[in-house]
Structure formats: C-alpha cells, structure tokens
Design a protein around this motif. Sequence first.
Motif, PDB file in Angstrom:
ATOM      1  N   GLY A  76       0.784  -1.222   0.000  1.00 47.02           N
ATOM      2  CA  GLY A  76       0.000   0.000   0.000  1.00 47.02           C
ATOM      3  C   GLY A  76       0.818   1.276   0.000  1.00 47.02           C
ATOM      4  O   GLY A  76       0.418   2.304   0.541  1.00 47.02           O
ATOM      5  N   PHE A  77       1.981   1.221  -0.620  1.00 48.34           N
ATOM      6  CA  PHE A  77       2.835   2.402  -0.703  1.00 48.34           C
ATOM      7  C   PHE A  77       2.201   3.433  -1.634  1.00 48.34           C
ATOM      8  O   PHE A  77       1.691   3.078  -2.694  1.00 48.34           O
ATOM      9  CB  PHE A  77       4.219   1.994  -1.219  1.00 48.34           C
ATOM     10  CG  PHE A  77       5.248   3.076  -1.102  1.00 48.34           C
ATOM     11  CD1 PHE A  77       5.903   3.294   0.100  1.00 48.34           C
ATOM     12  CD2 PHE A  77       5.547   3.885  -2.194  1.00 48.34           C
ATOM     13  CE1 PHE A  77       6.843   4.300   0.215  1.00 48.34           C
ATOM     14  CE2 PHE A  77       6.492   4.901  -2.080  1.00 48.34           C
ATOM     15  CZ  PHE A  77       7.140   5.109  -0.876  1.00 48.34           C
ATOM     16  N   PRO A  78       2.234   4.730  -1.256  1.00 49.94           N
ATOM     17  CA  PRO A  78       1.611   5.748  -2.118  1.00 49.94           C
ATOM     18  C   PRO A  78       2.240   5.765  -3.520  1.00 49.94           C
ATOM     19  O   PRO A  78       3.445   5.976  -3.660  1.00 49.94           O
ATOM     20  CB  PRO A  78       1.904   7.054  -1.383  1.00 49.94           C
ATOM     21  CG  PRO A  78       2.155   6.671   0.035  1.00 49.94           C
ATOM     22  CD  PRO A  78       2.757   5.293  -0.011  1.00 49.94           C
ATOM     23  N   THR A  79       1.396   5.555  -4.510  1.00 48.82           N
ATOM     24  CA  THR A  79       1.902   5.420  -5.870  1.00 48.82           C
ATOM     25  C   THR A  79       2.527   6.718  -6.393  1.00 48.82           C
ATOM     26  O   THR A  79       3.583   6.700  -7.030  1.00 48.82           O
ATOM     27  CB  THR A  79       0.755   4.961  -6.792  1.00 48.82           C
ATOM     28  OG1 THR A  79       0.198   3.774  -6.237  1.00 48.82           O
ATOM     29  CG2 THR A  79       1.247   4.685  -8.193  1.00 48.82           C
ATOM     30  N   GLY A  80       1.890   7.844  -6.091  1.00 42.63           N
ATOM     31  CA  GLY A  80       2.399   9.127  -6.574  1.00 42.63           C
ATOM     32  C   GLY A  80       3.812   9.393  -6.072  1.00 42.63           C
ATOM     33  O   GLY A  80       4.681   9.864  -6.816  1.00 42.63           O
ATOM     34  N   LEU A  81       4.037   9.057  -4.809  1.00 41.06           N
ATOM     35  CA  LEU A  81       5.352   9.278  -4.199  1.00 41.06           C
ATOM     36  C   LEU A  81       6.421   8.447  -4.911  1.00 41.06           C
ATOM     37  O   LEU A  81       7.530   8.900  -5.195  1.00 41.06           O
ATOM     38  CB  LEU A  81       5.262   8.881  -2.725  1.00 41.06           C
ATOM     39  CG  LEU A  81       6.360   9.365  -1.804  1.00 41.06           C
ATOM     40  CD1 LEU A  81       6.416  10.877  -1.833  1.00 41.06           C
ATOM     41  CD2 LEU A  81       6.083   8.880  -0.370  1.00 41.06           C
ATOM     42  N   LYS A  82       6.066   7.192  -5.220  1.00 39.01           N
ATOM     43  CA  LYS A  82       7.011   6.314  -5.907  1.00 39.01           C
ATOM     44  C   LYS A  82       7.328   6.868  -7.298  1.00 39.01           C
ATOM     45  O   LYS A  82       8.484   6.916  -7.696  1.00 39.01           O
ATOM     46  CB  LYS A  82       6.386   4.918  -6.017  1.00 39.01           C
ATOM     47  CG  LYS A  82       7.408   3.802  -6.133  1.00 39.01           C
ATOM     48  CD  LYS A  82       6.737   2.496  -6.441  1.00 39.01           C
ATOM     49  CE  LYS A  82       6.572   1.596  -5.238  1.00 39.01           C
ATOM     50  NZ  LYS A  82       6.064   0.261  -5.582  1.00 39.01           N
ATOM     51  N   TRP A  83       6.301   7.295  -7.999  1.00 40.70           N
ATOM     52  CA  TRP A  83       6.503   7.860  -9.345  1.00 40.70           C
ATOM     53  C   TRP A  83       7.403   9.087  -9.274  1.00 40.70           C
ATOM     54  O   TRP A  83       8.292   9.269 -10.102  1.00 40.70           O
ATOM     55  CB  TRP A  83       5.160   8.243  -9.979  1.00 40.70           C
ATOM     56  CG  TRP A  83       4.339   7.079 -10.420  1.00 40.70           C
ATOM     57  CD1 TRP A  83       4.325   5.823  -9.880  1.00 40.70           C
ATOM     58  CD2 TRP A  83       3.403   7.057 -11.513  1.00 40.70           C
ATOM     59  NE1 TRP A  83       3.439   5.029 -10.560  1.00 40.70           N
ATOM     60  CE2 TRP A  83       2.858   5.758 -11.563  1.00 40.70           C
ATOM     61  CE3 TRP A  83       2.965   8.004 -12.439  1.00 40.70           C
ATOM     62  CZ2 TRP A  83       1.906   5.379 -12.515  1.00 40.70           C
ATOM     63  CZ3 TRP A  83       2.008   7.633 -13.382  1.00 40.70           C
ATOM     64  CH2 TRP A  83       1.492   6.336 -13.422  1.00 40.70           C
ATOM     65  N   ALA A  84       7.169   9.926  -8.258  1.00 35.17           N
ATOM     66  CA  ALA A  84       7.946  11.152  -8.147  1.00 35.17           C
ATOM     67  C   ALA A  84       9.427  10.838  -7.929  1.00 35.17           C
ATOM     68  O   ALA A  84      10.300  11.507  -8.491  1.00 35.17           O
ATOM     69  CB  ALA A  84       7.411  12.003  -6.996  1.00 35.17           C
ATOM     70  N   THR A  85       9.705   9.806  -7.141  1.00 35.59           N
ATOM     71  CA  THR A  85      11.094   9.438  -6.874  1.00 35.59           C
ATOM     72  C   THR A  85      11.789   9.017  -8.158  1.00 35.59           C
ATOM     73  O   THR A  85      12.919   9.435  -8.440  1.00 35.59           O
ATOM     74  CB  THR A  85      11.169   8.267  -5.866  1.00 35.59           C
ATOM     75  OG1 THR A  85      10.322   8.567  -4.783  1.00 35.59           O
ATOM     76  CG2 THR A  85      12.584   8.044  -5.385  1.00 35.59           C
ATOM     77  N   VAL A  86      11.112   8.178  -8.944  1.00 34.01           N
ATOM     78  CA  VAL A  86      11.730   7.731 -10.197  1.00 34.01           C
ATOM     79  C   VAL A  86      11.862   8.907 -11.155  1.00 34.01           C
ATOM     80  O   VAL A  86      12.883   9.078 -11.826  1.00 34.01           O
ATOM     81  CB  VAL A  86      10.906   6.601 -10.847  1.00 34.01           C
ATOM     82  CG1 VAL A  86      11.555   6.150 -12.146  1.00 34.01           C
ATOM     83  CG2 VAL A  86      10.760   5.432  -9.886  1.00 34.01           C
TER      84      VAL A  86
END
Lengths: 553, 240, 166
Positions: free
Chosen positions: A178-188
């Motif tokens: 359940g990791f926030p998807t937006g946050l992951k995208w922003a990191t990449v």
Amino acid sequence: MTAEELNELIEQEVEANKLFVHSINVCVAAGCLSSHADQTLDALKKEVKAKGLDKEIKVKGVGCMGLCAAGPLVEIRDASNAAQVMYQGVQGEHAEQVVASAGKQSVQSLVCDTSIPFFAKQVKIVLENCGLIDPERIEEYIVAEGYRALQKCLQELAPTKVVEEVTKSGLRGRGGAGFPTGLKWATVAKAQNKQKYVICNADEGDPGAFMDRSVLESDPHRVLEGMAIAAYATGANRGYIYCRAEYPLAVKRLKNAIKQAERVGILGQGIMGTTFNFTVEVRLGAGAFVCGEETALIHSIEGKRGTPRPRPPFPAQSGLWGCPTLINNVETFANIPPILRKGGAWFASIGTEKSKGTKVFALAGRVSNTGLVEVPMGMKLREIVFSLGGGIPDGKKFKAVQTGGPSGGCIPEQFLDMEVDYDSIAKVGSIMGSGGMIIMDETSCMVDVAKFFMEFCKSESCGKCVPCRVGTSQMYDILCKVTDGTATPEEIAMLEELCDLLKSTSLCGLGMTAPNPVLTTMKYFRNEYDAHIQGKKCPAGVCKIKAAQEVLV
Amino acid sequence: MNSTLASQIVTLKIDGKDCGARGDETILSVARENGIDIPTLCHYDGLTDIGACRICLVEVKGSPKLFAACSTLVTEGMEVSTNSPRLQRYRKTILELLFSERNHVCAVCVSNGHCELQAMAMKLGLTHVRLPYRYPNLKVDATHTRYVQDDNRCILCQRCVRVCAEIEGAHVWDIMGRGIEARAITDLNEPWGASTSCTSCGKCVHVCPTAAIFEKGKSAGEMVKRSFVSELAAKREVYE
Amino acid sequence: MSSISAMPAPPSSDKRWKLVDAAIKRHGRAGHSLIECLHTMQECFGYLDEQGLKYVATALNLPLSKVYGVATFYHIFSLKPQGEHTCVVCMGTACYIKGAPQILAALEEKYGVKPGETTKDNKLSVLTARCIGSCGLAPAVVFDGDVGGKMVSSDALKRVEKWMNI
Ligand SMILES: Cc1cc2nc3c(=O)[nH]c(=O)nc-3n(C[C@H](O)[C@H](O)[C@H](O)COP(=O)(O)O)c2cc1C
Ligand code: SF4
Ligand code: SF4
Ligand code: FES
Ligand code: FES
C-alpha cells in the motif's frame, strides 16, 4: 497513431457495431474456460450462423464477469449495450435456446440473477471493461475510451502534472504494502538517469488470489496504458511485465495486446506523433513466490536466481541493471487510465480517508459466491463475506477470513464489522495483501492453517538469509508437533520467540511476514492451540493426534 | 551514482561516538575505522556484501526496522546503535539457528580453534543451542586433488561463490536449490574434482569461515586460513 | 571487453534444438535471457537434462554453476523427465481448505506416487501447484494442461484411470 487516426478507428468500429441488434458475450477468462466456455462460444457462433443471424447477433468472447464458480457465464446485450440477461452454466447444448432468447423471453432455467448483492453492490473501476469487451481486440478497448488517458497525457500534460494527478488521487500500491503510488513515481521521475525502466509486477503469488490474472486476461490493454502513462511521467522508455508462468492465457493475451498496440503505433517509437518512445516485453516467472518481492523480481528479469537484496537502495533509485526502476502491481496500473481520464480528485472521492478508490477481492474458500468483486475501500468485512459472498454454504458456521496470503493473517468473527482498508486490516495483525480473501468455516483447523502457510514459506524461502531459511523450517517442525499433539509449552515459547526474530531480522518481506499467520491464529484462536497441546484433540477434526503410546516410542 | 556519493562527507553517531565518513561507506566500515566492533559472518573484506547472515544488524534511530551494517550506506545525521540487548539476543538466536541447521561437531573438526562460527559463538556467549539439531544427511566431496568440500559445515555465507566469481573470475561455485534445501555446488553440481572451470587457486578454501572447504591432509585443529583477498581486490588493475 | 565465443553445436541432431537455438538467438545470446531459454528447452523436451544445460551455458557464455543454480531455484523447471501424463493438484489455500489434500491422498493410495513422483510404468506424474488462479473453482486439478474445477477424489481418479488403461 495520431489523434485523428484514433478517432477514425473508433468511428469505424462504432459503424461496424451498429449493424448488430444484439451481442452475446461469452466469458473466456480462465475460470470459465476451465468449465469449457470455449466450446460454449463455438456452439453459439455455429448456432447464430446456422440460423442466418450472423448479421444481427454478434457473438464474442469477453473477459471475466466475476462469478467464476457459476461458469460458463454468458450475457446478452442489446444495441445500446444494455444488458438483457446473464446466463450461468451455459453448455454447448444450450446454444439454440440461448440464441433464440435474444430480445425475447429469457431461458429461465439458465438465468443468473444479477440483482443479487454480488453484482449489485460492486463499484467497477479496474474491472469496468471486464465482461464487456473482447480482450483480444484493441479496437474494443479503444471504443471503451481506451488509450484516451495516454493521449491526454501526451498532448496536454507535462510529466510532472501526471505525477501530481496520481498523487492527488491518493492511489496506494495494490501489490500488498500500500505504498503511495504518486510518491514512488515522483522518486523515479526525479532520478537523474538517462535509462529508466517501468516494471509491472504480475507475479500474483498469493495462493487464493486471482485478481491480477483476471485483469490481464480480461483487459490487457488497460495495464499497457497504465504502464505507458507511468513511463511518460517518470521518463522511462522500456517496460517489462513479469508474469507468472502459471498464467499461460494471461501471457498469450498480453503478448497479443503488445503486438496490436505496436501495430497501431501506441507502443514503440514516436507514440501518437510525439517524441515519446516506449516498448514493453513480457518476462516469465518460473514458480517462485519470492519473485513477487521487487528486488528478487529484478534479479529474475536479469536471468538470475530470484533472491532479494537489502534495500536501500530502493529500485526507484537503483533497480533493473542498476537503473532507476518503477515497479507497480497490475491492479495499480489498471487504476491509472481512469484516474487520468476523470482526474485525481474524482478517484480520491471514493473510499476511506487513507485508502482511496476501490479494491478487487477474490472470494474463495467456504463461501457461497466464489469469484471476483470490486468494492469501494471501507466496505464492511461482514458485507463482503455475507452479502456479496452470500455467506457460508451448507449451514456451516463462519470461523475466519484469511487475507494477505502467507504474509497475512486470519481475521476472526469479532472483527467482521471492521471497514476494510489498508490500515484497519493491519491493525488486527493481517495485511490487505493483493486482495485474496479465503473464507474458512468450522471445518478448518486454525493450527493446521498456520502450519499450511508455514510449509508454504519454508519451501518458498529463497534461502539467502539465516532467520528465514532455518527459522521457517524450525517453526514448521514445531507446528507439526502441535498438530500431532506432542508439542511442549517450551516449544510454543520458542515458536513465539522465532516469530519475533523473523519479523525483525529477515532480509525481505517474505521472512518478515512469514510469522503473521501463526501470530494471528495464536492470538485469536489460542483455544485451538491449547486443545491440541493440552487436550490432545483437534476441535475441527482435521489433525491426526498421535496416541499416547506412539508418543512414548 | 557512487562517484557523487563518494565525494560527500557525512557525519553520524555510532554508539554515541561522532564519526565522519564518505557517503559511499557502509555502517560496518565506518564503525570499524572508529574502533567499534560489529560482529559479521557473511561479510568478507574485498568481496561484495550481500547481507545474508543478519549477524551484523544494527538499530538506526527513527526507524523501526533493523539494518545490516555490512550493506547499508551511511547517511548524514544517522544515529546507529550496534550492541543493544535486543540485538545481542537476536544475534545469539540466529547463531543457534545456524548451529541447528547442519552437523557441526567442533571437537573433531580440522578448523577447531580457527573457525569463525565457533569464534562467534564464544564472542556472543552462546553456551548451548536450544533448538533441536536438524541432522540433515549431507555429502562430503573429496574428489579434488587438494581440497575437500563438506556440506555438513557449510553456513551458506556465499563467500566461496563471491571470491571465485569476483576475484578469481572462474565462477566455479554457486548455490543450488532454495530455502532449507539450498547447497553450495561446483559446476553442474558435479564432483569438484571433475570440474572443468576450477583453477585450483585455493581462494575459496581461505575465505570459507568454517571447514566446509579445507585442505586435504589436515587433522583436527590444523586448518588455518590466510587472508589475502582484500589486498587482491584493492590491487586489482587493468594492465595497460 | 568480453569476447563472444562461437555458437556451440547443439547436443544432438534432434530438431527440437532448433527451437531452443532460436530462443537463444532471439535474445542476442544475452545472459539475462537464461530463464526464457530454459523455459523453451523445457517446453521442447519436457525437462532440462545435463547436456542441454551445458549447451545453454556455453551459448549464453554463462558459468555452469550459475545455470544450475537458476535451474534448481525455480520450481517449474524439472531436471528429470516427467511421465507420459501429468496430474497437477493445486495445493493453494482455496483448494487446500476445499479438499485438495484428500485428492492427493486418493491418488497416492491408488497409484503409489507422492507429489513429484512418477509411476513405475512411466505413465503418470503427480505434481502439486501453488495456486493456478482458478480458486473460484476450488479444488482445481490440471490434467495434461486441462484445468478441471470443483474436483472430488472420485472424478480425479476417473480422469487419471482413462490414461492408465491405454
Ligand atoms: C514475498 C513477497 C511477495 C510479493 N508478491 C507480490 C506479487 O505477487 N505481486 C505484487 O504485485 N506484489 C508483490 N509483492 C510486493 C512487491 O514487492 C512490491 O511492493 C509491489 O509490486 C509494488 O507495487 P505497488 O506499489 O503497485 O503495490 C510481494 C512482496 C513480497 C515481500
Ligand atoms: S527473508 Fe527468506 S525469502 Fe527473504 S531473503 Fe531471507 S531467506 Fe530469502
Ligand atoms: S562452503 Fe564455506 S564459503 Fe562457501 S557458502 Fe559454505 S560456508 Fe560459505
Ligand atoms: S555480515 Fe552483514 S549480513 Fe552477514
Ligand atoms: S488455490 Fe487452487 S487455484 Fe488458487
């Protein structure tokens, strides 16, 4: 493909469909196929032809309609795509009756009542096309507003805006944590690297879960579109779908979908007339649950043994071949196109405060309606099991719901009124996991269930780190002694100590969560453990307790 | 990525001691530079770290998770604790698991007195193993002219795999199977003596922490291991 | 830096090697295609034999031990031949609690084979799976690739018996 060409294609398809007065949709996803839906489809096609109705009635294969146990499922729809009737258990021999009923009196003996809560209480976002479109034709996906979100992104939104929209939606990864998807995208997106990758995790290793399988088989283009949008947003140009080899039909449909998308220029170089490039390849798993763990999955794509490695660095920083890599689950990607079409705010309006949108659950085990349901986050567990699921069959009594597979736990009756979302499930010691819900009744022994999952973890452990490799084996041995009535209180104490050890010291999530089924059953069904240990008796009558003489020998 | 990290200077606290380090250093190496000892088993100077044995776990303030010191890079402001009672307890239990996994009989072992597993037990004060021994039935491969491999004593640290692949470049060793069934193998799980890739350089013999690999002709307590790998690794160069 | 050696000759003149060859070349003999190539080899021959593993290792320029490590890590790969027919009993959670263990027991009782074993006449291999995604139809059994749902022991035995009598 340019925007004009896309519109043209839609017009052609709509024009061609206008000729039909009815369409007969046959589910050809894996569940119904194992009930021989392919023969049903053939028979219906032949019947329509034989009656000379092939200009008026369109017979097509579609994706999963959800109620797999009642398959093969067939639905008749009219020209406006409104449903006339759904039939269940349709065999080749029923073809004549079914075809004759299009637009007329339905065949009562075959009717599947779609007004029951199983269907009526669902809210479909991820599964919106399942059961409606032919998964093997890109045209049908496009007519159903497919690839419109990608088009909008490429033409109107800067990559950062796309990430913002996903962040706004509050979408959290559907792969388990359940990791926030937006946050992951922003990191990449932020990573300064020319080469980046997008990976779709289609390993679906939790036994008893088949949501991802259904999405891939029923609506593969939706996943491709989600991946393409992710690639655009994060600056990646290559994608991999890591799909378990146990899903041959999903693999076939994915490969077919990729080919079609390449043919019309939705994947490949210069997508939709822009400078955006994105290619996708399917890679097969080979029977290793741990390969669902992201670093193990990456090793597997690299052709290595699927052993995890310590994080950090996270794949978003250093993933496939050392490049920044975005990994999301199938259902996560499947949520992306509607989010971009309708906006993050729309998505965020569904669900609970911290868990937005809907979740697809696979209901299986001792429940009347087994199959797939998509419901808003926050629905009560009781409603899912007893209303949509139709309760426990054969007059038996409910005992527990197992969620999260081998990483999850068993939720007892006292929590049936809990609202299902990531945080509430975690609070009772289980996890949401990918969405498998196995319902158990009084015929299941909870110690036996704990042993079942420990056996699973023991044989799926990659063997790299000591706590998980040796710990699961020792824990399994203790659980075996519990189920045959020979365990001592010291061994139970050791079992608890090992639970804590594995949770805290294992290298990856497999070992860290392996104790969960034991911990939850010990917490909520301690009486069953005691019955085995002190009473030398299995209340459910599942375990074979050793007689006293045998123990002595 | 590492070149930028290497140029960063970070400060951190390990067991209350202020330390300065380069951004590409691990917690383990910084601790050791500062005279703080963190126990390790799978780590070997000069080889890539894999974080497998979990003996080197440390606490980092602000995170509920534990981190393997050997494979976690330091970051600015980090506060590391290396020897809390909780860590000591976990390390001991992990060691117990290792002893219970295979057939370790120290008294008759060629490495008695020179074994890292044995030394670790003494260091951590492990006096007896509470878990039942599993007593697996394992092979001893004495087909190599100079060395012996004994699965009964292997702790699957993968040092042999790494030294052979990374330093010698022969990649004779690997791990087969998985979970509790995992084993160290040579080539296609063939007798070591029949190996077509082994150069008989002996590097694996000297990195093996126990007597899972040892030289022939040694009797109990005679097998002493040399350490030269970190030097080899440091001196590696491309000639011309 | 590393130079690619010439493509080795296949282990035998068996035509199926052409398919394995094609898979190897399709991926440009890249080491990361190992798992894909092993899949192809197993599809063609039913299992992975030593000669084949050596061949793939040489063609992809990979160490033998690495290839063996990968081939034994993944449970789908088999290093020994299967029987003429395979019966895969799903032992995933849904199937487990709905009676899969009883089906396995019935098969074992009748044919004397445990999961992973093959009958002496080489006709039948009994295997288990970790969930084949047909949980809605639990318990599920796969007979030579054909999924049967809502199985009871007697049905399963009947389907297997058909093979055994030929
Ligand atoms: C042992 C283990 C197995 C996993 N299996 C899966 C899986 O089958 N499918 C999946 O999507 N994620 C799985 N995950 C989670 C992934 O590691 C990862 O978190 C996920 O794919 C990220 O995607 P998401 O953010 O969209 O959820 C697994 C994790 C662990 C530790
Ligand atoms: S926790 Fe288990 S699966 Fe994960 S790395 Fe350790 S041994 Fe492998
Ligand atoms: S043989 Fe020695 S070096 Fe190799 S894995 Fe086993 S214990 Fe480690
Ligand atoms: S020394 Fe760090 S995990 Fe083994
Ligand atoms: S548990 Fe058997 S098919 Fe999923």
